[in-house]
Design a protein around this motif. Sequence first.
Motif, PDB file in Angstrom:
ATOM      1  N   LEU A   1       0.506  -0.873  -0.213  1.00  0.00           N
ATOM      2  CA  LEU A   1       0.287   0.295  -0.266  1.00  0.00           C
ATOM      3  C   LEU A   1       0.892   1.021   0.300  1.00  0.00           C
ATOM      4  CD1 LEU A   1      -2.370  -1.149   2.614  1.00  0.00           C
ATOM      5  CD2 LEU A   1      -2.842  -1.210   0.100  1.00  0.00           C
ATOM      6  N   THR A   2       1.960   0.932   0.284  1.00  0.00           N
ATOM      7  CA  THR A   2       3.018   2.064   0.209  1.00  0.00           C
ATOM      8  C   THR A   2       4.309   1.835  -0.689  1.00  0.00           C
ATOM      9  OG1 THR A   2       4.153   1.188   2.456  1.00  0.00           O
ATOM     10  CG2 THR A   2       2.454   2.997   2.503  1.00  0.00           C
ATOM     11  N   THR A   3       5.506   2.598  -0.982  1.00  0.00           N
ATOM     12  CA  THR A   3       6.111   2.295  -1.425  1.00  0.00           C
ATOM     13  C   THR A   3       7.173   2.290   0.073  1.00  0.00           C
ATOM     14  OG1 THR A   3       6.004   4.035  -3.125  1.00  0.00           O
ATOM     15  CG2 THR A   3       7.873   3.466  -2.895  1.00  0.00           C
ATOM     16  N   PRO A   4       8.255   0.845   0.068  1.00  0.00           N
ATOM     17  CA  PRO A   4       9.537   0.780   0.597  1.00  0.00           C
ATOM     18  C   PRO A   4       9.965   1.742   1.002  1.00  0.00           C
ATOM     19  CG  PRO A   4       9.156  -0.991  -1.292  1.00  0.00           C
ATOM     20  CD  PRO A   4       7.915   0.053  -1.426  1.00  0.00           C
ATOM     21  N   VAL A   5       9.859   2.297   2.255  1.00  0.00           N
ATOM     22  CA  VAL A   5      11.221   3.365   2.806  1.00  0.00           C
ATOM     23  C   VAL A   5      12.380   2.559   3.392  1.00  0.00           C
ATOM     24  CG1 VAL A   5       9.348   5.142   2.955  1.00  0.00           C
ATOM     25  CG2 VAL A   5       9.496   3.742   4.553  1.00  0.00           C
TER      26      VAL A   5
ATOM     27  N   THR B   1       7.645  -1.200   4.595  1.00  0.00           N
ATOM     28  CA  THR B   1       6.005  -0.793   4.003  1.00  0.00           C
ATOM     29  C   THR B   1       5.205  -0.992   4.736  1.00  0.00           C
ATOM     30  OG1 THR B   1       5.079  -0.676   1.181  1.00  0.00           O
ATOM     31  CG2 THR B   1       6.302  -3.148   2.401  1.00  0.00           C
ATOM     32  N   LEU B   2       3.459  -1.128   3.790  1.00  0.00           N
ATOM     33  CA  LEU B   2       2.090  -1.224   4.601  1.00  0.00           C
ATOM     34  C   LEU B   2       2.009  -2.245   3.258  1.00  0.00           C
ATOM     35  CD1 LEU B   2       0.500  -0.628   6.906  1.00  0.00           C
ATOM     36  CD2 LEU B   2      -0.189   1.185   5.515  1.00  0.00           C
ATOM     37  N   LEU B   3       1.647  -3.531   4.039  1.00  0.00           N
ATOM     38  CA  LEU B   3       0.438  -4.093   2.914  1.00  0.00           C
ATOM     39  C   LEU B   3      -0.385  -4.402   3.371  1.00  0.00           C
ATOM     40  CD1 LEU B   3       3.144  -7.308   3.543  1.00  0.00           C
ATOM     41  CD2 LEU B   3       3.173  -6.026   1.669  1.00  0.00           C
TER      42      LEU B   3
END
Length: 237
Positions: A64-68, A80-82
């Motif tokens: 749901l988000t770009t890995p940081v 990241t958010l899954l």
Amino acid sequence: MERDGEVQYISDGRRTFYRDSNGAAVELSGRGIRMPWLTTHISPIDLVGQSGVLHQMTRDVIALTTPVPVRRDGRPAWSTLLGRPGATERERLTITIDDRSGLIVELSSGRGFALTVTSLSSGPVDDDAFAWPWPGNPPVEEVISDRQRTIDRSAILEAITSAVDRRTEVLAAIASSTVVDDARTAVAGLLGTDEAGTDAVLAMQLRKFTRFEREKIRDEAENLRALLDNANDATNG
């Protein structure tokens, strides 16, 4: 990998075994499982196979988000958010992957569940740590030749190519199925594929139906057929 002091999962990078409900060693065909989950409720064996947690998650869950980039336990990592599309905050899962090893080192959910792996080391480990933990000796490894791997891969590509060519019928068969087993039976009957080919078709992403992806699949299939034909000619000659 241990749970409650007992070895549940052991791998040397080539072969992987887990302890079944009867305490016996069972070899896994997949060799890329590297997710430690050491609790009294879930063991690594719950993560593998068609009914496993990871397989079920990958069918529905997306990033749901770009890995940081982050740091965990003094080591570089990515977070990241899954979750499923439209998932609520309680239904989302934050996952952190160690940059050097590829291991999942942190999980947390909106429901309050959390798991953290610490003290990872890339240094040498005593040989005793990799001793066979079950009675008897490990079963003899079945040697699979490069030719057999090529044959197996070619068969899977033939199944995928057939599914791509008959995509309307395949999608209709899957959509009309009540459960996955029904879909597997329907696809196998439609395409005449074996178990491995059928599972490969069911695991296909929709992007495989694009013209570019279809051409890639056909090119690989043709290259493998040519490779096998040349090998057969050399053997017969």
